[in-house]
Design an enzyme around this catalytic site. Structure first.
Site, PDB file in Angstrom:
ATOM      1  N   THR A  81     -17.696  -0.130  -2.226  1.00 20.49           N
ATOM      2  CA  THR A  81     -16.857  -0.955  -1.366  1.00 20.49           C
ATOM      3  C   THR A  81     -17.309  -2.423  -1.287  1.00 20.49           C
ATOM      4  O   THR A  81     -16.493  -3.334  -1.484  1.00 20.49           O
ATOM      5  CB  THR A  81     -16.804  -0.334   0.042  1.00 20.49           C
ATOM      6  OG1 THR A  81     -16.142   0.910  -0.084  1.00 20.49           O
ATOM      7  CG2 THR A  81     -16.074  -1.214   1.031  1.00 20.49           C
ATOM      8  N   LYS A 136     -16.844   9.994   5.780  1.00 22.09           N
ATOM      9  CA  LYS A 136     -18.049  10.669   5.268  1.00 22.09           C
ATOM     10  C   LYS A 136     -19.239  10.424   6.195  1.00 22.09           C
ATOM     11  O   LYS A 136     -19.933  11.347   6.597  1.00 22.09           O
ATOM     12  CB  LYS A 136     -18.336  10.151   3.849  1.00 22.09           C
ATOM     13  CG  LYS A 136     -19.552  10.718   3.153  1.00 22.09           C
ATOM     14  CD  LYS A 136     -20.836   9.978   3.411  1.00 22.09           C
ATOM     15  CE  LYS A 136     -20.805   8.516   3.184  1.00 22.09           C
ATOM     16  NZ  LYS A 136     -20.724   8.099   1.815  1.00 22.09           N
ATOM     17  N   GLY A 157     -23.388  16.421  -9.444  1.00 20.14           N
ATOM     18  CA  GLY A 157     -24.730  16.093  -8.951  1.00 20.14           C
ATOM     19  C   GLY A 157     -24.851  14.631  -8.590  1.00 20.14           C
ATOM     20  O   GLY A 157     -25.939  14.075  -8.573  1.00 20.14           O
ATOM     21  N   GLY A 168     -17.058  12.927 -10.260  1.00 21.03           N
ATOM     22  CA  GLY A 168     -16.787  11.531 -10.599  1.00 21.03           C
ATOM     23  C   GLY A 168     -15.391  11.105 -10.182  1.00 21.03           C
ATOM     24  O   GLY A 168     -14.561  11.936  -9.781  1.00 21.03           O
ATOM     25  N   GLU A 200       0.871  -1.193   0.000  1.00 27.37           N
ATOM     26  CA  GLU A 200       0.000   0.000   0.000  1.00 27.37           C
ATOM     27  C   GLU A 200       0.900   1.233   0.000  1.00 27.37           C
ATOM     28  O   GLU A 200       1.797   1.357   0.822  1.00 27.37           O
ATOM     29  CB  GLU A 200      -0.925  -0.026   1.222  1.00 27.37           C
ATOM     30  CG  GLU A 200      -1.653   1.264   1.528  1.00 27.37           C
ATOM     31  CD  GLU A 200      -2.539   1.790   0.397  1.00 27.37           C
ATOM     32  OE1 GLU A 200      -3.322   1.010  -0.171  1.00 27.37           O
ATOM     33  OE2 GLU A 200      -2.423   2.986   0.067  1.00 27.37           O
ATOM     34  N   GLU A 219     -42.971   0.079   7.384  1.00 33.02           N
ATOM     35  CA  GLU A 219     -44.199  -0.712   7.209  1.00 33.02           C
ATOM     36  C   GLU A 219     -44.949  -0.313   5.943  1.00 33.02           C
ATOM     37  O   GLU A 219     -45.743  -1.077   5.414  1.00 33.02           O
ATOM     38  CB  GLU A 219     -45.114  -0.605   8.436  1.00 33.02           C
ATOM     39  CG  GLU A 219     -45.754   0.752   8.640  1.00 33.02           C
ATOM     40  CD  GLU A 219     -46.652   0.790   9.886  1.00 33.02           C
ATOM     41  OE1 GLU A 219     -47.504  -0.082  10.031  1.00 33.02           O
ATOM     42  OE2 GLU A 219     -46.449   1.704  10.718  1.00 33.02           O
TER      43      GLU A 219
END
Ligand code: NDP
Length: 458
Positions: free
Chosen positions: A315, A53, A177, A266, A37, A445
């Protein structure tokens, strides 16, 4: 090379959700595994995506909770918010999780490496000046934010930086958006900023059900978020007083000042520095690594999973793909991730939960559909006085009565839709929903008490 001639049987590049899952499962099957990593273990989701987030979403929601409490008899002193307090708490939690990822890898007997790896050939990677060979290599390097080229784009931030701003900005412009744009619009607004969202299209959240899109748009506007549609940012300049001056089309006032301009336009696959060409790994036009259903690239010894393949950038999808690759390579049988039903949530305020087809897509694929829809004020808001409605919607195939899609905008929608995803995956029909006893009093419900049908023909 025979099995023994490789340094490892499996070398994973990228310590995010997909890579870590693949590494641990492969090690569990007895393979010798190393993972590399370049930044921090945990990847986008843990370090600068889903997890921080959601923590910020919780934080932002308190402002409404405090206001709503008054309807229930509470009176509170004016609440104060500390951005630095929130960010410090968030950082501590992220650090804990990142360490947990590494610890779990080590506990699973995976060799954990820190550094940027690049491909040398189909079985060799180079990391920290060292060449290592592996029978199989997995590319799981994820994605990164996309920034369009407009004059002054260097003044803009992305979600990467939004989590670590030195202070809460007073005026925020969010461009885009999609998921990240509407989520951060809710976060900044809830924490007290003035928020403008500029979206180039005719309605936010392209690809979601049209009722869901319109419902969230209305809810955001009611909360005081300025949503500009058919709007583009053509230039950003920094004024002498430090303000960012954005030139906007379709916005009434063409020039406006902000403290932060955040692009959420994006994300693109992150193949930077991997030198995939050295191994002959093919990359598709949008930059994603090309893979077959088993995650195998154009080079048989190299697989790829998650956002770097530019398919479904979620994820849990990367985790499924990572598990499928590891099981295929080192388990008893080759298997592909089953992605036939992928629920998804947008942690906007209010949040969205969705599974299956939107009304528009259902109509493209089925001759006739039944649409059931209900919009109502939740019980909480009967006392809070807040003008916020919940939307729930079911799309049913008229011919088979199978439920094709379930959508919700309202408190706890993601929690509720996770359960409904099981029903949809099992092929539940509208009659199954109707036969299920309601759980009262809940918003959920409504999903089992929908009676009014609207029929739509292709
Ligand atoms: P999205 O693809 O969801 O949205 C991108 C937005 O940016 C769209 O509205 C798009 O418009 C707009 N856009 C694209 N190019 C430009 C441009 N040049 N100028 C202005 N606007 C532009 O991406 P996000 O960045 O929001 O999120 C990336 C991905 O991460 C998501 O697709 C999702 O898979 C994942 N994610 C998931 C979350 C969750 O599960 N809750 C949360 C956050 C991210 P248009 O519609 O016209 O193309």
């Amino acid at each position: 090379m025979s099995r023994r001639e490789f340094d490892y049987q499996f070398f994973v590049i990228g310590g995010g959700s997909g890579g870590v899952r693949a590494a641990r499962i492969a090690a569990g099957h007895g393979a010798s595994v190393a993972i590399a990593e370049a930044y921090r273990y945990g990847g986008t989701c843990v370090i600068r995506g889903c997890v921080p987030k959601k923590l910020l979403v919780y934080a932002a929601h308190f402002s409404e909770d405090f206001a709503d409490a008054q309807g229930f008899g509470w009176s509170l002193a004016p609440a104060k918010f500390s951005w630095s307090g929130l960010i410090a708490a968030k950082d501590q939690e992220i650090q804990r999780l990142s360490k947990l990822y590494e610890d779990n890898l080590r506990r699973s007997n995976v060799t954990v490496l820190h550094g940027a790896a690049r491909m040398i050939d189909a079985h060799t990677v180079q990391i920290n000046g060292q060449r290592l060979t592996a029978r199989h290599i997995l590319i799981a390097t994820g994605g990164k934010p996309f920034l369009p080229t407009i004059p002054g784009i260097e003044h803009a931030i992305t979600s990467n930086e939004a989590f670590d701003l030195p202070r809460l900005p007073g005026r925020v412009l969010i461009v885009g958006g999609g998921y990240i744009a509407v989520e951060f619009a809710g976060i900044f607004k809830g924490l007290g900023a003035e928020v403008t969202l500029s979206y180039r299209g005719e309605q936010i959240l392209r690809g979601f059900d049209d009722d869901v899109r319109a419902h969230l748009h209305d809810a955001m506007v009611k909360k005081g978020i300025r949503v500009l549609l058919h709007s583009d940012v053509t230039q950003i300049d920094r004024a002498e007083d430090g303000a960012l001056v954005a030139q906007l089309t379709g916005a009434g006032e063409p020039v406006q000042d902000f403290d932060v301009v955040m692009y959420a336009a994006g994300r693109v696959p992150d193949v930077d520095g991997l030198q995939l060409h050295a191994a002959g790994v093919k990359v598709a036009k949008g930059g994603g690594v090309e893979v077959n259903e088993y995650g195998q690239t154009s080079v048989p010894s190299v697989h790829a999973v998650g956002d770097v393949t530019n398919r479904i950038a979620l994820t849990p999808v990367a985790i499924r793909e990572g598990a499928a690759v590891a099981n295929s390579l080192f388990g008893p049988a080759r298997s592909a991730a089953d992605l036939s039903v992928v629920p998804s949530a947008v942690f906007s305020q209010p949040p969205i939960g969705t599974v299956g087809l939107s009304e528009a897509v259902a109509l493209e694929r089925h001759r006739q559909i039944d649409v059931y829809r209900s919009t109502f004020r939740s019980m909480r808001h009967s006392l809070s006085g807040r003008d916020e409605k919940t939307l729930i919607k079911l799309i049913v195939d008229s011919a088979t009565q199978r439920v094709l899609g379930a959508h919700m905008v309202g408190a706890d929608a993601p929690e509720i839709i996770q359960g409904l995803a099981i029903a949809l995956r099992m092929g539940a029909t509208k009659a199954d929903f109707d036969a299920t006893v309601a759980l009262h009093p809940t918003a959920a419900e409504e999903f089992v008490t929908l009676r009014e049908k609207m029929t739509r023909k292709a």
